[in-house]
Design an enzyme around this catalytic site. Structure first.
Site, mmCIF file in Angstrom:
data_model
loop_
_atom_site.group_PDB
_atom_site.id
_atom_site.type_symbol
_atom_site.label_atom_id
_atom_site.label_comp_id
_atom_site.label_asym_id
_atom_site.label_seq_id
_atom_site.Cartn_x
_atom_site.Cartn_y
_atom_site.Cartn_z
ATOM 1 N N HIS A 144 73.564 17.197 81.308
ATOM 2 C CA HIS A 144 73.920 15.811 80.992
ATOM 3 C C HIS A 144 75.369 15.506 81.353
ATOM 4 O O HIS A 144 75.733 14.342 81.538
ATOM 5 C CB HIS A 144 73.607 15.482 79.527
ATOM 6 C CG HIS A 144 74.561 15.981 78.510
ATOM 7 N ND1 HIS A 144 74.329 17.104 77.739
ATOM 8 C CD2 HIS A 144 75.759 15.511 78.095
ATOM 9 C CE1 HIS A 144 75.321 17.294 76.898
ATOM 10 N NE2 HIS A 144 76.225 16.338 77.096
ATOM 11 N N ASP A 189 69.652 22.463 79.242
ATOM 12 C CA ASP A 189 70.729 21.518 79.523
ATOM 13 C C ASP A 189 71.893 22.217 80.232
ATOM 14 O O ASP A 189 72.929 22.498 79.632
ATOM 15 C CB ASP A 189 71.198 20.866 78.221
ATOM 16 C CG ASP A 189 72.003 19.599 78.453
ATOM 17 O OD1 ASP A 189 72.423 19.373 79.602
ATOM 18 O OD2 ASP A 189 72.214 18.845 77.493
ATOM 19 N N SER A 235 80.610 19.181 75.038
ATOM 20 C CA SER A 235 79.403 19.396 75.838
ATOM 21 C C SER A 235 79.738 20.255 77.052
ATOM 22 O O SER A 235 80.664 19.960 77.797
ATOM 23 C CB SER A 235 78.829 18.061 76.305
ATOM 24 O OG SER A 235 78.295 17.337 75.232
#
Length: 711
Positions: free
Chosen positions: A84, A220, A646
């Site tokens: 992402h 991810d 992230s």
């Protein structure tokens, strides 16, 4: 019992420190006495974690694209981050004919790697404390403007002293609500190339439904490579560039681990407000965030309508939609979490203690009215806070507003230029800029977005703080304001560039709308500037008073997009009756069986490649299987992270990569405001799953050979 503050900082011994709460500055590691964390599993020395002169852990961690984290995993510049985090770049490199976002992409040699236009990564060279230097120039009698001017002047001096004539980027940040100051020296590399990405059905498996939820089954991750010139220096993209050689890269572990094992995370957390008062939180969850959620939902509905009609539009707006959806769910979850966990009531208890201390004769003059002034500020600016949230989503999603303002200003600069050569150069730059801005632009969707977002702003924002231009704009104008504008599309903008006329620009309805709104915002900022300045001083004094009223307590700094390290362990969550754990009996991990069990053929969120299903059916896990026989996918830790983390590496005690942090859990979405000791978790993708997808699923074993694998 819920913690509001971590009771000890790096300056004290680890013996007294809880290993979950707090995001700590890297340079303070060398002040630590590490016996306690060593007992918990940390094997690295302070010098191995943070060193200015030698190779250390910090040299393997980069800020990725300004809003995420990534880590170097080979001596040839290979890096891992979240799918992402690379989503926008992957989408930008995709076309309906070569849809890397949907189908995945793997470069089988370096010549096939795809330059990611506009992407850069930032390495931390060093940092230092300049609190004494700056605070020596300040006092409590100064006005906010006087204080700001002195600080800004000193910032510029520090930047000039450390940039080495532009070789480095130097950033100075305040900490503890403006009570301390540190500077950071960075080196930015701008040639970054996409090496590999799993298909969306792995990298974004579970979609918005599973976002912020546990259990997760999402691969991810994405793989990029950083390039430098032949001398190892940062350089713009060139086919002559070579893979950069980082000072340190992370070994990747495929060793098993279990609940209770030591874990640490290093990254660039974006923003926390752990010391926000109850008044601020009340404004946030009852006024500001409901506005954000409302505006985001409307923007998502417009985008989804057009994305469902056309694959090119779906690719072009995929990153924007995903970002809006992520924060929409986060803000809604924060509202629910704050109310459920009693966060406001907990803050009020802290404030009661502060107020008793502040009313003592020796403290009253400086601190006695701090909380009353804080309450007054939020009452006075409440409507303004709501306006900011609707406005932020409007300007973020309605591109016609920003395009009209920015391009209009650039057109004016070009038309006012009298030097022919400079004017020609400005025209050339503008031509390139227009082509870039409109390359993946859907005029019909943008027209509806403009009408929707301006209409929402008009209907939901209090007239006292609303833009007068928007409040009085003719509703019919919004139906087709862009159709006949200079800024309607690429062709109309290019036509104006080739035939510029000042009167035509100033009569343009879209230009007048954008510049009218910008001018209204300037006036509104001026209207509230005195209150905002007052709040800045109150906020600083409140935190200063907190520290003085708790003399045996050391408070950790809020996150502010600077590199931090956080310590914790592999952790579990209680099982919930409303969740299906697909046979997992120890709730700190998920496996590939659980992933396949969620499969829904053709579903946008839960479809998956047939090859993944087949490999699982054959139990073809290779060296990446857990000794218990399953292939791990995601796992939990109790590390303290937030947005910006992230892509951060989750490391074992040896500094080896065991996973990539990518999400948090819904039970603790108030985590930016208060650390929920019982509930707050980090969700990570297991490094064994990452390597398995690269090796077994994608057939890109050459990348595995490039890494240092720890078995």
């Amino acid at each position: 019992m819920k913690k509001i503050f971590l009771l000890l900082t790096f300056m004290l011994s680890f013996v007294q420190m809880r290993a979950d709460e707090g995001m700590w500055l890297m340079m303070l590691v060398n002040r630590l006495k590490g016996q306690d964390l060593q007992k918990k599993g940390l094997k690295l020395t302070a010098e191995e974690i943070y060193s200015v002169n030698g190779s250390s852990l910090k040299d393997a961690i980069v800020q990725f694209g300004g809003g995420c984290t990534a880590e170097m995993v080979s001596k040839e510049g290979l890096l891992f981050t979240n799918h992402h985090c690379g989503y926008g770049q992957i989408a930008a490199l995709s076309t309906p004919e070569k849809d890397h976002l949907t189908n995945g992409f793997w470069a089988m040699n370096k010549s096939q790697e795809l330059p990611a236009k506009g992407l850069s990564v930032r390495f931390l060279v060093r940092m230092d404390d300049v609190s004494n230097r700056i605070n020596a120039l300040l006092n409590n009698q100064m006005s906010t403007k006087e204080r700001r001017d002195i600080i800004d002047a000193e910032y510029k001096k520090i930047q000039n002293e450390n940039s080495e004539n532009g070789k480095y980027t130097v950033v100075v940040r305040d900490f503890y609500n403006g009570n301390e100051f540190y500077y950071f020296v960075y080196q930015d590399f701008k040639d970054v190339r996409l090496v590999g990405t799993p298909p969306n059905s792995i990298g974004k498996f579970g979609g918005d439904t599973d976002n912020w939820e546990w259990p997760r089954h999402t691969g991810d991750f994405a793989v990029f490579r950083v390039y430098s010139d032949v001398n190892g220096n940062p350089a713009e993209y060139s086919p002559n560039n070579v893979p950069m050689k980082p000072k340190h890269h992370l070994p990747v572990s495929i060793k098993p681990f279990t609940a209770g094992d030591f874990a640490m995370i290093v990254g660039y957390p974006g923003r926390t407000n752990r010391y926000m008062t109850s008044y601020g939180i009340d404004q946030l969850v009852n006024k500001d965030y409901p506005g954000w959620v409302d505006a985001s939902r409307n923007a998502m509905d417009v985008m989804k309508k057009y994305m469902d009609r056309d694959q090119a539009t779906k690719l072009n707006y995929a990153s924007q939609y995903a970002s809006v959806a992520n924060y929409w769910k986060n803000r809604q979850g924060t509202i629910e979490s704050v109310n459920k966990n009693g966060t406001i009531q907990d803050k009020q208890k802290v404030e009661e203690v502060f107020q008793k201390w502040a009313q003592k004769p020796e403290n009253k003059d400086l601190y006695g009215n701090v909380l009353a002034d804080m309450e007054s500020y939020y009452k006075t600016t409440s409507a303004r806070g709501v306006e900011r949230n609707y406005a932020s989503q409007m300007t973020r999603n309605a591109k016609y507003i920003s395009y009209a303002v920015s391009l209009g200003s650039a057109f004016k600069t070009m038309m006012n230029e009298t030097d022919a050569a400079k004017k020609a150069e400005l025209k050339k730059t503008l031509s390139e800029r227009i082509n870039t801005m409109y390359e993946k632009f859907n005029p019909a969707m943008e027209q509806e977005m403009l009408k929707t977002m301006v209409g929402l702003y008009k209907s939901k924002v209090d007239g006292f703080v609303a833009s007068p231009y928007f409040q009085h704009i003719n509703a019919d104008l919004l139906d087709d304001v862009a159709k006949h504008s200079i800024f309607a599309n690429r062709n109309s903008a290019m036509n104006f560039l080739n035939n510029p006329d000042m009167q035509t620009l100033e009569r343009d309805a879209l230009y007048k709308l954008g510049t009218g709104y910008v001018e209204d915002q300037r006036k509104l900022n001026d209207k509230f500037s005195a209150e905002d300045d007052k709040f800045s001083n109150i906020n600083r004094l409140y935190f200063d008073g907190l520290r003085k009223s708790h003399p045996k307590v050391e408070f950790y700094p809020d996150a502010n997009s600077t590199m931090r390290i956080t310590f914790g362990k592999i952790s579990t969550l209680p099982f919930r009756d409303d969740r299906n754990y697909h046979g997992v009996t120890n709730n700190f991990y998920t496996d590939l069986d659980g992933t396949v069990a969620k499969y829904k053929k053709g579903d946008e969120e839960f479809d998956m490649p047939q090859k993944l299903i087949d490999l699982n059916a054959k139990r073809d896990y290779g060296q990446y299987a857990d000794p218990a026989g399953y292939l791990p996918v995601n796992f939990l830790t109790d590390n303290d992270i937030t947005g910006g983390n992230s892509g951060s590496p989750v490391l074992n005690g040896n500094g080896e990569l065991i996973g990539l942090a990518f999400d948090g859990n819904s039970e603790a979405l108030s985590g930016d405001i208060v650390f929920e000791e019982e509930w707050q978790k980090t969700i990570a993708v297991d490094s064994r799953y990452v390597l398995w997808v690269i090796d077994k699923f994608a057939g890109a074993g050459h990348l595995i050979n490039e890494m240092t694998i720890v078995k």
